[in-house]
Scaffold this motif. Sequence first.
Motif, PDB file in Angstrom:
ATOM      1  N   LEU A 286     -18.288 -25.227  24.404  1.00 54.30           N
ATOM      2  CA  LEU A 286     -18.012 -26.102  25.826  1.00 54.30           C
ATOM      3  C   LEU A 286     -16.430 -25.746  26.463  1.00 54.30           C
ATOM      4  CD1 LEU A 286     -18.298 -29.772  24.094  1.00 54.30           C
ATOM      5  CD2 LEU A 286     -19.274 -28.696  26.368  1.00 54.30           C
ATOM      6  N   TYR A 287     -15.836 -24.803  25.667  1.00 54.01           N
ATOM      7  CA  TYR A 287     -14.514 -24.317  26.537  1.00 54.01           C
ATOM      8  C   TYR A 287     -14.894 -23.321  27.729  1.00 54.01           C
ATOM      9  CZ  TYR A 287     -11.637 -26.176  22.609  1.00 54.01           C
ATOM     10  OH  TYR A 287     -11.024 -26.842  21.832  1.00 54.01           O
ATOM     11  N   ILE A 288     -16.025 -22.804  27.635  1.00 55.78           N
ATOM     12  CA  ILE A 288     -16.290 -21.985  28.857  1.00 55.78           C
ATOM     13  C   ILE A 288     -16.426 -22.292  30.018  1.00 55.78           C
ATOM     14  CG2 ILE A 288     -17.913 -20.209  29.517  1.00 55.78           C
ATOM     15  CD1 ILE A 288     -18.697 -19.384  26.629  1.00 55.78           C
ATOM     16  N   PRO A 289     -16.975 -23.490  30.223  1.00 51.32           N
ATOM     17  CA  PRO A 289     -17.202 -24.236  31.473  1.00 51.32           C
ATOM     18  C   PRO A 289     -15.680 -24.437  32.207  1.00 51.32           C
ATOM     19  CG  PRO A 289     -18.941 -24.838  30.337  1.00 51.32           C
ATOM     20  CD  PRO A 289     -18.029 -24.390  29.370  1.00 51.32           C
ATOM     21  N   ALA A 290     -14.892 -25.139  31.295  1.00 55.53           N
ATOM     22  CA  ALA A 290     -13.643 -25.521  31.755  1.00 55.53           C
ATOM     23  C   ALA A 290     -12.919 -24.417  31.952  1.00 55.53           C
ATOM     24  CB  ALA A 290     -13.004 -26.186  30.648  1.00 55.53           C
ATOM     25  N   LEU A 291     -12.724 -23.138  31.161  1.00 54.85           N
ATOM     26  CA  LEU A 291     -12.072 -22.113  31.256  1.00 54.85           C
ATOM     27  C   LEU A 291     -12.182 -21.318  32.730  1.00 54.85           C
ATOM     28  CD1 LEU A 291      -9.824 -20.555  29.712  1.00 54.85           C
ATOM     29  CD2 LEU A 291     -11.683 -19.078  29.021  1.00 54.85           C
ATOM     30  N   VAL A 292     -13.585 -21.521  32.836  1.00 53.72           N
ATOM     31  CA  VAL A 292     -14.015 -20.897  34.289  1.00 53.72           C
ATOM     32  C   VAL A 292     -13.703 -21.713  35.508  1.00 53.72           C
ATOM     33  CG1 VAL A 292     -15.890 -20.048  35.640  1.00 53.72           C
ATOM     34  CG2 VAL A 292     -16.081 -19.587  33.265  1.00 53.72           C
ATOM     35  N   ALA A 293     -13.490 -22.976  35.291  1.00 59.09           N
ATOM     36  CA  ALA A 293     -13.198 -23.908  36.118  1.00 59.09           C
ATOM     37  C   ALA A 293     -11.816 -23.872  36.433  1.00 59.09           C
ATOM     38  CB  ALA A 293     -13.533 -25.317  36.222  1.00 59.09           C
ATOM     39  N   GLN A 294     -11.037 -23.504  35.369  1.00 56.25           N
ATOM     40  CA  GLN A 294      -9.508 -23.437  35.573  1.00 56.25           C
ATOM     41  C   GLN A 294      -8.981 -22.179  36.212  1.00 56.25           C
ATOM     42  OE1 GLN A 294      -7.586 -23.749  31.686  1.00 56.25           O
ATOM     43  NE2 GLN A 294      -5.717 -23.589  32.464  1.00 56.25           N
ATOM     44  N   PHE A 295      -9.878 -21.193  36.258  1.00 56.55           N
ATOM     45  CA  PHE A 295      -9.356 -19.833  36.713  1.00 56.55           C
ATOM     46  C   PHE A 295     -10.008 -19.473  37.942  1.00 56.55           C
ATOM     47  CE2 PHE A 295      -8.128 -18.820  32.287  1.00 56.55           C
ATOM     48  CZ  PHE A 295      -6.806 -18.406  32.453  1.00 56.55           C
ATOM     49  N   SER A 296     -10.864 -20.375  38.691  1.00 53.93           N
ATOM     50  CA  SER A 296     -11.576 -20.088  39.798  1.00 53.93           C
ATOM     51  C   SER A 296     -10.724 -20.947  40.872  1.00 53.93           C
ATOM     52  CB  SER A 296     -12.858 -21.023  39.839  1.00 53.93           C
ATOM     53  OG  SER A 296     -12.706 -22.332  39.805  1.00 53.93           O
ATOM     54  N   SER A 297     -10.724 -20.156  42.018  1.00 52.94           N
ATOM     55  CA  SER A 297     -10.029 -20.552  43.191  1.00 52.94           C
ATOM     56  C   SER A 297     -10.857 -21.595  44.095  1.00 52.94           C
ATOM     57  CB  SER A 297      -9.687 -19.379  44.433  1.00 52.94           C
ATOM     58  OG  SER A 297     -10.776 -18.732  44.572  1.00 52.94           O
ATOM     59  N   ASP A 314     -12.984 -37.988  25.508  1.00 59.21           N
ATOM     60  CA  ASP A 314     -13.523 -39.464  25.452  1.00 59.21           C
ATOM     61  C   ASP A 314     -14.660 -39.639  26.652  1.00 59.21           C
ATOM     62  OD1 ASP A 314     -11.828 -39.206  27.495  1.00 59.21           O
ATOM     63  OD2 ASP A 314     -10.906 -41.298  27.277  1.00 59.21           O
ATOM     64  N   HIS A 315     -15.159 -38.635  27.488  1.00 58.55           N
ATOM     65  CA  HIS A 315     -16.049 -38.665  28.443  1.00 58.55           C
ATOM     66  C   HIS A 315     -17.361 -38.864  27.638  1.00 58.55           C
ATOM     67  CE1 HIS A 315     -18.344 -38.238  32.036  1.00 58.55           C
ATOM     68  NE2 HIS A 315     -17.348 -38.843  32.811  1.00 58.55           N
ATOM     69  N   THR A 321     -23.028 -33.978  24.897  1.00 61.71           N
ATOM     70  CA  THR A 321     -23.070 -32.564  25.001  1.00 61.71           C
ATOM     71  C   THR A 321     -22.647 -31.910  23.743  1.00 61.71           C
ATOM     72  OG1 THR A 321     -22.711 -32.701  27.561  1.00 61.71           O
ATOM     73  CG2 THR A 321     -22.969 -30.546  26.398  1.00 61.71           C
ATOM     74  N   TYR A 322     -21.520 -32.342  23.168  1.00 62.73           N
ATOM     75  CA  TYR A 322     -20.571 -31.833  22.287  1.00 62.73           C
ATOM     76  C   TYR A 322     -21.759 -31.990  20.954  1.00 62.73           C
ATOM     77  CZ  TYR A 322     -17.254 -30.568  18.989  1.00 62.73           C
ATOM     78  OH  TYR A 322     -16.256 -30.136  18.003  1.00 62.73           O
ATOM     79  N   PHE A 323     -22.158 -33.457  20.580  1.00 62.98           N
ATOM     80  CA  PHE A 323     -23.118 -33.708  19.503  1.00 62.98           C
ATOM     81  C   PHE A 323     -24.370 -33.058  19.767  1.00 62.98           C
ATOM     82  CE2 PHE A 323     -26.056 -36.508  17.438  1.00 62.98           C
ATOM     83  CZ  PHE A 323     -25.695 -36.518  16.425  1.00 62.98           C
ATOM     84  N   LEU A 324     -25.143 -32.695  20.852  1.00 69.48           N
ATOM     85  CA  LEU A 324     -26.168 -32.085  20.898  1.00 69.48           C
ATOM     86  C   LEU A 324     -26.051 -30.447  20.533  1.00 69.48           C
ATOM     87  CD1 LEU A 324     -27.866 -33.772  24.117  1.00 69.48           C
ATOM     88  CD2 LEU A 324     -28.491 -34.176  21.543  1.00 69.48           C
ATOM     89  N   LEU A 325     -25.031 -29.916  20.960  1.00 73.46           N
ATOM     90  CA  LEU A 325     -24.914 -28.600  20.997  1.00 73.46           C
ATOM     91  C   LEU A 325     -24.719 -28.334  19.322  1.00 73.46           C
ATOM     92  CD1 LEU A 325     -22.280 -27.639  23.797  1.00 73.46           C
ATOM     93  CD2 LEU A 325     -24.839 -26.398  23.177  1.00 73.46           C
ATOM     94  N   ILE A 326     -23.788 -29.417  18.498  1.00 76.62           N
ATOM     95  CA  ILE A 326     -23.595 -29.122  17.314  1.00 76.62           C
ATOM     96  C   ILE A 326     -24.909 -29.098  16.349  1.00 76.62           C
ATOM     97  CG2 ILE A 326     -22.668 -30.078  15.087  1.00 76.62           C
ATOM     98  CD1 ILE A 326     -20.375 -31.079  16.839  1.00 76.62           C
ATOM     99  N   VAL A 327     -25.844 -30.120  16.753  1.00 76.69           N
ATOM    100  CA  VAL A 327     -27.248 -30.419  16.222  1.00 76.69           C
ATOM    101  C   VAL A 327     -27.962 -29.131  16.326  1.00 76.69           C
ATOM    102  CG1 VAL A 327     -29.260 -31.660  16.051  1.00 76.69           C
ATOM    103  CG2 VAL A 327     -27.104 -32.958  16.308  1.00 76.69           C
ATOM    104  N   PHE A 328     -27.984 -28.302  17.546  1.00 72.15           N
ATOM    105  CA  PHE A 328     -28.726 -27.470  17.883  1.00 72.15           C
ATOM    106  C   PHE A 328     -28.185 -26.100  17.001  1.00 72.15           C
ATOM    107  CE2 PHE A 328     -28.611 -23.340  20.584  1.00 72.15           C
ATOM    108  CZ  PHE A 328     -30.073 -23.061  20.392  1.00 72.15           C
ATOM    109  N   PHE A 329     -26.884 -25.863  17.049  1.00 70.98           N
ATOM    110  CA  PHE A 329     -26.248 -24.602  16.423  1.00 70.98           C
ATOM    111  C   PHE A 329     -26.520 -24.704  14.863  1.00 70.98           C
ATOM    112  CE2 PHE A 329     -23.899 -23.929  20.266  1.00 70.98           C
ATOM    113  CZ  PHE A 329     -24.357 -22.502  20.680  1.00 70.98           C
TER     114      PHE A 329
END
Length: 437
Positions: A286-297, A314-315, A321-329
Amino acid sequence: MLTAFARAFRTPDLRKKLLFTLAIIVVYRVGTHIPIPGVNYTAVQRCVDEASGNQGLFGLVNMFSGGALLQITIFALGIMPYITASIILQLLTVVIPRLEALKKEGQAGTSKITQYTRYLTVALAILQGTGLVATARSGALFSGCTVGQSIVPDKAIFTTITMVITMTAGTAIVMWLGELVTDRGIGNGMSILMFISIAATFPSALWAIKKQGTLADGWIEFFTVIAVGLVMVGLVVFVEQAQRRIPVQYAKRMIGRRSYGGTSTYIPLKVNQAGVIPVIFASSLLYIPALVAQFSSGNPGWKTWVTQNLTKGDHPIYITTYFLLIVFFAFFYVAISFNPEEVADNMKKYGGFIPGIRAGRPTAEYLSYVLNRITWPGSLYLGLIALVPTMALVGFGASQNFPFGGTSILIIVGVGLETVKQIESQLQQRNYEGFLR
């Protein structure tokens, strides 16, 4: 647990191991407060105070480093590169035949895999250290801090290389300290350092909740959070100890005039077979999209959507997404870490069988069926535990660095139970007198 530690202190050799472990812990905690060269420590402290617990993208890594990441100290990366390297090697063992063969060679193969883990840890430390220095230089480490641009005043390439080398060396030292605890201490060196890193952040986080509270000068919120934490620890201990025991019967074999086998045992399948790994995987992904967005111009549409939906704990989209990813992994990790066909073949080779189930393929299908059934409640339990900080964020108005978060509780309980078991086993070995005196 306290009784086991008291008995261990009364045993001379175990007391030496405990004191040695405590000395290593002190060295580790001192290293988490020594800043690396090239950093404006005053500016860092000011930005940390302004962040006031909202650590954003780096919250997970900062937790595993005991708060040293945002302080940019020599142990800033902490134990996280080693954890990542261990997980990667464990996953590659299923894919690469050479690693799978090494795993089956016993102690020699395990030592070789450990050596590969060390090399990969250093490589990951260089990569993560470079990313951390680049983030600090750009001012993005503390977004919104008024002095964020002056954290690294000297932008020369030599200073950057020195900072990366210092943090990489710090990671190597942390890895060495963990191995010292494993060899000369009470064992589980890396896990104990991880335990200390997480537990070290509890007092400041609890006190921050007290200061933010409004009922009885914050003491109502303070003791409520402690009570919730104790209840969570009890529930996690209960689930972590829960297991499904599949009975196994071994047939009798006559070799000469002697009979072998005929014993009964069981295969323990834990409800939470995957441990805390799915939570770490889901958080990192989940950190990857936010990290890419933070460094994108610029300000494209996808960046706005990611910033609004995948960076706020809290969104509803983030929570789902977080809950479904945990179940999948959880299902993914259990599938690669437990091979029912291999277990069934080993049972058939030594004459074992599950009562009422034929040996071979039916046994593998039965084990797979049982494993899938107990993985469902285990994965749902992990997802609910991991969402505790989010519920605290909504209910108490606490920061995202809620002290009794799911990841921290799972690790602390798991390491604590394993450490107590090791101490009790060593006590039993020293107090065992046998049948004859």
